[in-house]
Write an enzyme that holds these catalytic residues in place. Structure first.
Site, PDB file in Angstrom:
ATOM      1  N   GLU A  20      -0.616  -3.957  -3.581  1.00  0.00           N
ATOM      2  CA  GLU A  20      -0.099  -3.000  -4.498  1.00  0.00           C
ATOM      3  C   GLU A  20      -0.736  -3.248  -5.893  1.00  0.00           C
ATOM      4  O   GLU A  20      -0.227  -3.484  -7.036  1.00  0.00           O
ATOM      5  CB  GLU A  20       1.433  -3.159  -4.993  1.00  0.00           C
TER       6      GLU A  20
ATOM      7  N   GLU B 183       5.380  -1.317   3.747  1.00  0.00           N
ATOM      8  CA  GLU B 183       6.580  -1.842   2.916  1.00  0.00           C
ATOM      9  C   GLU B 183       7.524  -0.584   3.106  1.00  0.00           C
ATOM     10  O   GLU B 183       6.999   0.444   2.465  1.00  0.00           O
ATOM     11  CB  GLU B 183       6.489  -2.289   1.669  1.00  0.00           C
TER      12      GLU B 183
END
Length: 510
Positions: free
Chosen positions: A174, A298
């Site tokens: 991320e 995710e």
């Protein structure tokens, strides 16, 4: 009564189901590791400190690839802290989750745990937040080089004579997110990731590398981030990641927008198609013959703004394994979860890996109590049943008509979402959700010509209370139930079933 119809035809195929679609995620976050999968002294713990009751549930769940050790955690992680004699391992501050990391559990323990869990595949993440190329190369040498170098011999001295042979590696986590330690622009991250990918391939050219995509579909840089990063890395990586979490939005009066929440799969489907379009565009502009796929590494339901997700605060307050992100999942949550799994299957041609975040305690299908029991959350059931039937199968192109249901966020959407998978034994599995809050659906499945099933088992997850959940006190409040409304016509050409409102159903026809 809502009406929906699915036509199943073996001549129209989406893709084979990659086993990696049923991956999960173990991060050093809250109680996922400590008192989750690892609790020395627990009544079921083995000689390694691994909870036997959790291992049993993980095997039942059917998780394949395990992404480790993060997540946000990895962006400040020093992998060497977690190897060697446990008494010599340092305690460190975990800036991602404002906790103390004891480092009792590291790479060797993870590999041993996965052997106990059934030989799952390890998907390792490298720190590109506070570290970079040299650290990634050191970790790869330690993990994968058989012997003869300082780091490979250190691994052998630490008890792993044979290399871990990790094939799939995440290049950071991320990195588009301002919350991420070492957050970077797309230009800076893409340049770093390209350098790390090229360096890792000089050690092991056959690795499968995952470059960071956007942290959500709604990120301000979404799309532009993917393009920039892929333009710099395309021919040296195999996957770009997607991350998505869903929860019902709160209205001004405090109530939840459940109708839009139940249609969360619409957003996931759009997210996948948007990223796939960028991949195709970059491939064309580079005139490349290389293929890059999506790792949806995710995904889950996560009530990010609720109290269980609040992290500790204070310079003197860094607890060990605090209770963080311990969402208790309802029937409605499980239906959305099942819908997301259907969406991943429907996009199996582009999504070749996915990781349910996470595995134990932290927004997880499995919950534990320290020195106590382990139990299944509502979301456990759609994952376990889908993994059991769809692994190794083939997704058939969904040809579905459905009445619509209204949502504030997505407009009118299909009330029923479904997908069919031809299983490894040539049986047929159909997964379906009814997104409607108040209307049952009559769902007809037109079967492949000549299939003529001899038997059909159907199970539905539903409760009149859509907020019913499994808890420490009521661990089996919500389970799957046989759906006896199934009817197969006399010539075996169609099966019809009633889907209650807010429900997930699996039909297995043999």
């Amino acid at each position: 009564m809502t009406q929906a119809r699915l036509v199943v035809d073996d001549d129209f195929i989406v893709a084979a189901v990659n086993d990696r679609l049923f991956g999960s995620f173990v991060e050093h976050l809250g109680r996922c590791v400590y008192t989750g999968i690892y609790e020395p002294g627990h009544p079921t713990a083995d000689e390694h400190g691994f909870r036997g009751d959790v291992l049993d549930l993980v095997r039942e769940l059917g998780a394949t690839t395990i992404r480790y050790p993060g997540g946000n955690f990895v962006s400040g992680y020093r992998w060497e802290d977690g190897v060697g004699p446990k008494e010599d391992r340092p305690r460190r501050l975990d800036l991602a989750w404002h906790s103390t990391e004891t480092n009792e559990f590291g790479l060797h323990e993870m590999a041993d745990w996965m052997d106990k869990a059934g030989g799952n595949e390890l998907m390792e993440a490298v720190n590109l937040g506070s570290r970079g190329l040299e650290n990634a190369l050191d970790l790869l040498e330690y993990a994968n080089v058989p012997s003869g170098t300082e780091l490979s011999e250190r691994r052998r001295a630490n008890g792993a004579d044979k290399p871990f042979n990790i094939r799939m590696w995440c290049l950071g986590n991320e990195m588009d997110g301002p919350w991420q330690l070492g957050h970077k622009t797309a230009e800076d991250y893409g340049t770093l990731a390209a350098s790390v990918a090229a360096g890792m391939r000089q050690i092991d050219p056959d690795l499968e590398l995952v470059v960071c995509g956007s942290s959500s579909h709604g990120m301000p840089t979404f799309g532009a981030w993917e393009r920039t990063v892929l333009e710099k890395t395309y021919n040296n990586v195999d996957f770009i990641s997607c991350h998505a979490y869903y929860a019902p939005a709160r209205r001004e009066d405090g109530s939840r927008d459940m109708a839009s929440f139940l249609a969360s799969g619409v957003d996931m489907d759009g997210f996948i198609k948007d990223v796939a379009a960028v991949i195709d565009s970059v491939k064309a502009s580079l005139k490349s013959k290389h293929d890059v796929y999506i790792s949806f590494d995710e995904w889950n339901v996560w009530y990010q703004q609720d109290e269980p997700s609040k992290t500790p605060e204070g310079i003197g307050n860094w607890p060990v394994a605090p209770r963080l992100l311990e969402d208790i999942y309802s029937v409605a949550d499980a239906v959305v979860f099942g819908d997301l799994m259907i969406t991943l299957l429907k996009n199996a041609d582009r999504v070749h890996a996915a990781s349910l975040a996470q595995l134990v305690n932290v927004i997880a299908p499995i919950m534990t109590e320290p020195n106590g029991p382990a139990w299944r959350q509502t979301t456990f059931y759609p994952f376990a049943q889908t993994a059991r039937l769809a692994k190794g199968g083939t997704v058939l192109e969904p040809k579905q008509d459905s009445d619509q249901t209204a949502t504030a966020k997505y407009g009118d959407v299909d009330a029923v979402n479904s997908v069919a998978v031809r299983c490894t034994d040539s049986s047929l599995a159909v997964f379906a959700v009814n997104r409607s809050l108040d209307e049952a659906a009559t769902f007809e499945v037109r079967l492949p010509e000549g299939f003529a099933p001899q038997s059909c088992s159907t199970q539905t997850l539903h409760d009149d209370d859509i907020f019913a959940a499994n808890t420490l006190e009521q661990q089996n409040r919500v389970t799957l139930h046989e759906n006896d409304s199934i009817a197969i016509d006399a010539d075996g050409n169609a099966a019809t079933i009633s889907l209650p409102p807010v429900s997930w159903t699996v039909m297995h026809l043999r």
